[in-house]
Design a protein around this motif. Sequence first.
Motif, mmCIF file in Angstrom:
data_model
loop_
_atom_site.group_PDB
_atom_site.id
_atom_site.type_symbol
_atom_site.label_atom_id
_atom_site.label_comp_id
_atom_site.label_asym_id
_atom_site.label_seq_id
_atom_site.Cartn_x
_atom_site.Cartn_y
_atom_site.Cartn_z
ATOM 1 N N THR A 1 35.743 63.313 -7.660
ATOM 2 C CA THR A 1 34.994 63.347 -6.393
ATOM 3 C C THR A 1 35.810 64.172 -5.401
ATOM 4 O O THR A 1 36.721 63.657 -4.758
ATOM 5 N N LEU B 1 31.830 65.994 0.539
ATOM 6 C CA LEU B 1 30.550 66.692 0.453
ATOM 7 C C LEU B 1 30.237 67.478 1.731
ATOM 8 O O LEU B 1 29.793 68.616 1.689
ATOM 9 N N GLY C 1 31.019 63.787 -9.150
ATOM 10 C CA GLY C 1 30.537 63.343 -7.850
ATOM 11 C C GLY C 1 31.128 64.069 -6.676
ATOM 12 O O GLY C 1 31.637 65.173 -6.780
ATOM 13 N N VAL D 1 28.608 59.250 -6.476
ATOM 14 C CA VAL D 1 29.086 59.488 -5.103
ATOM 15 C C VAL D 1 30.079 58.394 -4.737
ATOM 16 O O VAL D 1 29.900 57.229 -5.105
ATOM 17 N N LEU E 1 23.487 65.971 -3.261
ATOM 18 C CA LEU E 1 24.174 65.525 -4.492
ATOM 19 C C LEU E 1 23.430 66.007 -5.736
ATOM 20 O O LEU E 1 24.039 66.460 -6.713
#
Length: 621
Positions: free
Chosen positions: A568, A572, A336, A371, A363
């Motif tokens: 993660t 992002l 993620g 996420v 994504l």
Amino acid sequence: MVVSSRRARGLRPKNLATAMFFSLALRVVAQEPLQTLLVDLDHRNVISLDGDWHYLVDQSPARALYTSTGQLNDRSYALNEHPNIVGRHNQEYDFSTAPTLKVPGDWNTQVPQLFNYEGVVWYQRDFDFEPRSGTRTFLHVGAANYRSHVWVNQKRVCDHEGGYTPFDCEVTTVLHPGSNFVVIAVDATRLVDGIPSVGIDWFNYGGLTRDVSLVTVPRVFIDDYDIHLVHSPAFDPQKKEITGYVHVLDAPAATAVTIDIPEAGAETTVRTAADGTATFSVNATSLTLWSPESPKLYKVHVAAGDDSLSDDIGFRDIRVDGTRILLNGKAVFLQGANMHAEAPVRGGRAWSQQDADTITGYLKDLHANFVRLAHYPHDERMERAADKAGIMVWSEIPNWQNISFDKPEVYAKAAAMLREMIRRDRNKASVILWSVSNETPSNPSRTKFLTDLANEARRLDPTRLITSAIIGPRPNGLEFVNNDPLCDALDVIGQNEYIGWYEMTPEDADKVHWTLPQKPVVMSEFGAEAKYGNHGATNQRWSEEQQASVLEHQFVMLRKIPQLRGVTPWILMDFRSPTRNIPRLQDGYNRKGLISEDGKKKLAFATVQKAYAEHFAGKGE
Ligand code: GCB
């Protein structure tokens, strides 16, 4: 959390010193248990109050919001009176001629003068309404950061604290036929005893940041439900049973409730108990379980008395087995990224369908199946988009770093936010993890606070996994040992670290050894900053090459952690943070994004994309 206005009005300070005290006390409003909160609002017929709202700024000390004795003032802008130009001059505000802000939306990115403003803004708009007998009407606010005080036709209908969860104010008795008006004072002042507290690494966008609407329901109505795949002690792929409850507010005992999922061949009618809850269990003869590969959602119809509504719900099983995470009985690895609720390209607080779709698109492009929605619940559209796209979600309440963990009233706030988050999103298959906190310093009062919260989350929703992002302790050479006692309360450990950025060199990661609890671990934060377009050698800080290299070395380290079940990277997309002020490199943005704030992919995006495409980051077992 909706807070009783009676309580606030009951304060009667005697002198200025007491006034100051009460003024502070008002800022630490006592919390009530969760009041009515309508679920599935996005599938109900509502009157949208989105659009242009007039606004007035009430600079600190917010003389329109508070009286000189520190009480909340119900008799100033809230009255929405117009100035008396000709006669006695006693009103120096006028919403009708004031400028407007778009709702939903933060005020910071709409009005240049308000960019850094963290005080009180008053919103006002008129609306037409025709009351219908036998109904109740609620004003629903998707989110307003951070505290809100709401008046309809001059009457205070509710107060709410918490910037990222929805609330409902009942307005049935204050509405009249024809033209009505609503005034909302939104206060974005940071509070030491708020959640989050004063120091945060994200932008404190203020305002009515999500949709506002009026929803009319029958007098007896469905306010809440939980419809999920049965969660037995062991997962049985043959057991296709759907179970849960429907709550019908003010239902007479034995009110019939129907749950119908036509495509799954499941229909049942059950009856409410004295408290309005109807529990049910029904066999779903044909049921495809929700997963990232097959994010199947079913139309679910719920009806009780004169009320009915539909939802799109996926059914899946998530659990932990030793150090594995099992989705529908199969070991899964969570690939993620973290994401703040920051609108791609447009900037500002994310709230639109386009925002959710763009983020979901990023994504998917990354080959992510997961996420972490940091560090607070995002707009509901984001979870809906994840449901549809097959992206598993970590959802968190904003217990970020330093919180007043020793204060019962702060625990009450956290518990209310947790309940509001779970209530809104418990019917979303994508949500697999409830997170109670991020990077909190370990001490007994914090560990008790968060353990109680984790247990509360588990009590409210035993079908999901509970987590928290842990930081530290400081490494001993190349040895990292997580012995945080909070881990005992968690199903999945989130572990944050910034090897190669805040500590040590990127290459050191190759030699680091982790000792972690024997539970599934998600490396919930790691990464480095780079300005998009800034190129250089892999050892040049702030270059795209170095950021990519940090991540490459991270993956070498991560693969060696036996109980690693997810990753993660932070984060992002670049996001605004007022404390990130290095000119030309940061300019008010945290630059650890794989993508710039205007949607350009840095080299690190490809690094992570490749690791995910090749399933290099780790394994499900
Ligand atoms: C962290 C925090 C996150 C920050 C990040 C950073 O540990 O959890 O909120 O933004 O580090 O970039 O420093």
